[in-house]
Design an enzyme around this catalytic site. Structure first.
Site, mmCIF file in Angstrom:
data_model
loop_
_atom_site.group_PDB
_atom_site.id
_atom_site.type_symbol
_atom_site.label_atom_id
_atom_site.label_comp_id
_atom_site.label_asym_id
_atom_site.label_seq_id
_atom_site.Cartn_x
_atom_site.Cartn_y
_atom_site.Cartn_z
ATOM 1 N N GLY A 72 0.965 -1.087 0.488
ATOM 2 C CA GLY A 72 -0.122 -0.057 0.006
ATOM 3 C C GLY A 72 0.880 1.119 -0.397
ATOM 4 N N ASN A 152 -8.542 3.726 7.906
ATOM 5 C CA ASN A 152 -7.986 2.539 8.770
ATOM 6 C C ASN A 152 -8.627 2.693 9.766
ATOM 7 O OD1 ASN A 152 -5.906 4.772 7.381
ATOM 8 N ND2 ASN A 152 -4.605 3.581 9.637
ATOM 9 N N GLN A 183 -7.305 -0.426 2.972
ATOM 10 C CA GLN A 183 -7.926 -0.761 4.405
ATOM 11 C C GLN A 183 -9.276 -1.389 3.293
ATOM 12 O OE1 GLN A 183 -7.693 -2.269 7.477
ATOM 13 N NE2 GLN A 183 -6.657 -0.395 7.103
ATOM 14 N N SER A 203 -3.176 -3.787 -1.071
ATOM 15 C CA SER A 203 -2.176 -4.223 -0.127
ATOM 16 C C SER A 203 -2.343 -5.729 0.123
ATOM 17 C CB SER A 203 -2.024 -3.729 1.032
ATOM 18 O OG SER A 203 -1.231 -4.308 1.940
ATOM 19 N N ALA A 204 -1.862 -6.555 0.091
ATOM 20 C CA ALA A 204 -2.848 -8.174 -0.006
ATOM 21 C C ALA A 204 -3.206 -8.577 1.732
ATOM 22 C CB ALA A 204 -1.151 -8.939 -0.975
ATOM 23 N N HIS A 205 -1.655 -7.750 2.502
ATOM 24 C CA HIS A 205 -1.578 -8.379 4.031
ATOM 25 C C HIS A 205 -2.572 -7.532 4.982
ATOM 26 C CE1 HIS A 205 -0.471 -4.395 6.826
ATOM 27 N NE2 HIS A 205 0.178 -4.092 5.398
ATOM 28 N N THR A 241 12.760 -7.228 -10.087
ATOM 29 C CA THR A 241 12.350 -8.780 -11.157
ATOM 30 C C THR A 241 10.627 -9.273 -9.930
ATOM 31 O OG1 THR A 241 14.018 -9.998 -10.917
ATOM 32 C CG2 THR A 241 12.976 -11.291 -9.828
ATOM 33 N N CYS A 328 -1.477 1.387 11.569
ATOM 34 C CA CYS A 328 0.033 0.891 11.061
ATOM 35 C C CYS A 328 1.345 1.704 11.512
ATOM 36 C CB CYS A 328 0.284 1.142 9.574
ATOM 37 S SG CYS A 328 -1.047 0.076 8.702
HETATM 38 N N1 PLP Z 1 -3.571 2.683 2.867
HETATM 39 C C1 PLP Z 1 -4.000 2.949 4.607
HETATM 40 C C2 PLP Z 1 -5.467 3.017 4.625
HETATM 41 C C3 PLP Z 1 -3.293 1.446 5.520
HETATM 42 O O1 PLP Z 1 -4.004 1.517 6.128
HETATM 43 C C4 PLP Z 1 -2.360 1.227 4.989
HETATM 44 C C5 PLP Z 1 -1.782 0.050 5.925
HETATM 45 O O2 PLP Z 1 -0.960 -0.030 6.007
HETATM 46 C C6 PLP Z 1 -0.644 1.726 4.120
HETATM 47 C C7 PLP Z 1 -1.755 2.382 3.428
HETATM 48 C C8 PLP Z 1 0.027 0.792 3.981
HETATM 49 O O3 PLP Z 1 0.082 -0.371 3.144
HETATM 50 P P1 PLP Z 1 1.719 -1.542 3.167
HETATM 51 O O4 PLP Z 1 1.369 -1.818 4.665
HETATM 52 O O5 PLP Z 1 0.982 -2.285 2.940
HETATM 53 O O6 PLP Z 1 2.511 -0.915 2.958
#
Ligand code: PLP
Length: 379
Positions: A72, A152, A183, A203-205, A241, A328
């Site tokens: 993300g 988030n 999110q 973002s996958a996680h 890669t 985060c």
């Molecule tokens: N944007 C939002 C709304 C998020 O909640 C997050 C949280 O991690 C991110 C961006 C950043 O993503 P990443 O952890 O994959 O870098």
């Protein structure tokens, strides 16, 4: 040892079995570099392109509009800086909101120091951006609007379609619109067609895929300057890669979550209800931060004259993982920029916690969280 209860799914989620299986397959069997010209490499390339098509199908995009990134943060950086760097030295305007994730806010701040004109729109007490405010903020020099799909911290869902429509007609200039859907993707329906956006970060996680992989959707015709230079991967927009195992894990996770959205949402709403009804039945003085249009399972609660950090540590001692402030940046203990932006009273803001359920949480776990929470906030 007692099993821990994980209710911090807005920070990150567990890796699903389907994602783990896909990653394992493409780590130990099909491990060739998709850029290699031999048959194993070409097979890896074919699989990579199939994954691109599968992700595009979920969000209703074209495969060539999906660019794999490291997550993300990178997708957000690429959207903002990639757009800004198409206009070097021109002091162009980017409009965003005051409740964005730091991946957007700090990219905007960086651009502001370079001389770009950054406008951060306020939000109302629910966390919603006002449509008129956006219309007024767009001027002749605006090169991008970036407003998140779901927040988030408080889970509020912005009226992206309406906001994007405004950007597209303002000054008859069709200003490109980016949304940070990190999110939201995998949790609510996300269609770039329905949202009418030009760029979208995921973002996958956050949806039971692996960490360190994500994608940026870029509508055909939108020009971006690459931030990472090197080989010509990702159509020259993002060199390096390709992380095929991670891409395959992300694809499996996104498809699985997408296919279960309605089922998961009902389950998450049931879990929320256990907490909210339990707090009300016990006459606890609390607030739900954000409005009703929010992500299912994400509860931002504020307890009057309580300390969110202390609540977090007490619950942690009982084996329960939740969060205070932002997803985060959970080390930050001050009142978050989001709670400030919704003008939450100080007596409630310090007592803010975030419980974010995932599909794996059970009703029994929700009741355990409620009981532990009651013990702490009743003190
Ligand atoms: N944007 C939002 C709304 C998020 O909640 C997050 C949280 O991690 C991110 C961006 C950043 O993503 P990443 O952890 O994959 O870098």
């Amino acid at each position: 040892m007692k099993k821990r209860i994980y209710a911090d799914n807005a920070a990150t989620t567990h890796l699903s079995a389907a994602a783990a299986h896909a990653m394992e397959m493409y780590s130990s069997e099909n491990y060739a570099n998709p850029s290699s010209l031999h048959s194993m490499g070409q097979n890896a390339k074919k699989i990579l392109e199939e994954a691109r098509s599968r992700i595009a199908a979920v969000i209703e995009a074209e495969p060539s509009e999906i660019y794999f990134t490291s997550g993300g943060t990178e997708s957000d950086n690429l959207a903002l800086k990639g757009r800004a760097f198409c206009y070097p030295g021109e002091k162009k305007r980017i409009v965003t909101s005051s409740i964005e994730h730091h991946a957007i806010l700090n990219s905007a701040e960086f651009l502001s120091k370079m001389g770009y004109d950054i406008v951060r729109l306020p939000v109302d007490e629910r966390g919603i951006v006002n449509l008129d405010d956006l219309e007024k903020a767009i001027n002749e020099d605006t090169i991008l609007v970036s407003i998140m799909l779901a927040n988030n911290e408080i889970g509020i869902i912005e009226p992206i379609r309406k906001l994007a429509d405004i950007a597209h007609i303002a000054h008859k200039r069709n200003v490109p619109f980016h949304t940070d859907a990190v999110q939201a993707a995998g949790h609510i329906r996300v269609s770039v067609k329905e949202l009418n956006v030009d760029m979208l970060s995921a973002s996958a996680h956050k949806f039971n895929g692996p960490r360190g992989i994500g994608f940026l959707y870029v509508r055909k015709g939108i020009k971006l300057t690459p931030l990472i230079n090197g080989g010509g991967q990702e159509a020259g927009l993002r060199a390096g890669t390709e992380n095929l195992p991670a891409v395959m894990g992300m694809t499996a996770a996104l498809e699985e979550n997408h296919n279960r959205i309605a089922e998961n949402q009902n389950h998450l709403l049931d879990l929320e209800k256990i907490i909210l009804e339990g707090l009300s039945e016990n006459n606890i003085d609390y607030r739900i931060n954000g409005g009703k249009e929010k992500l299912p399972g994400l509860l931002s609660l504020s307890f009057k004259d309580r300390d969110g950090e202390k609540i977090l540590h007490r619950l942690d001692l009982s084996g329960i993982c939740i969060s205070t402030g932002s997803a985060c940046n959970s080390r930050e203990t001050e009142i978050s920029h989001v709670l400030k932006a919704i003008a939450l009273e100080k007596s409630y803001a310090k007592g803010a916690i975030r419980i974010s359920f995932g599909a794996n949480n059970t009703e029994e776990e929700a009741r355990e969280i409620l009981n532990a929470l009651l013990k702490v906030v009743k003190r």
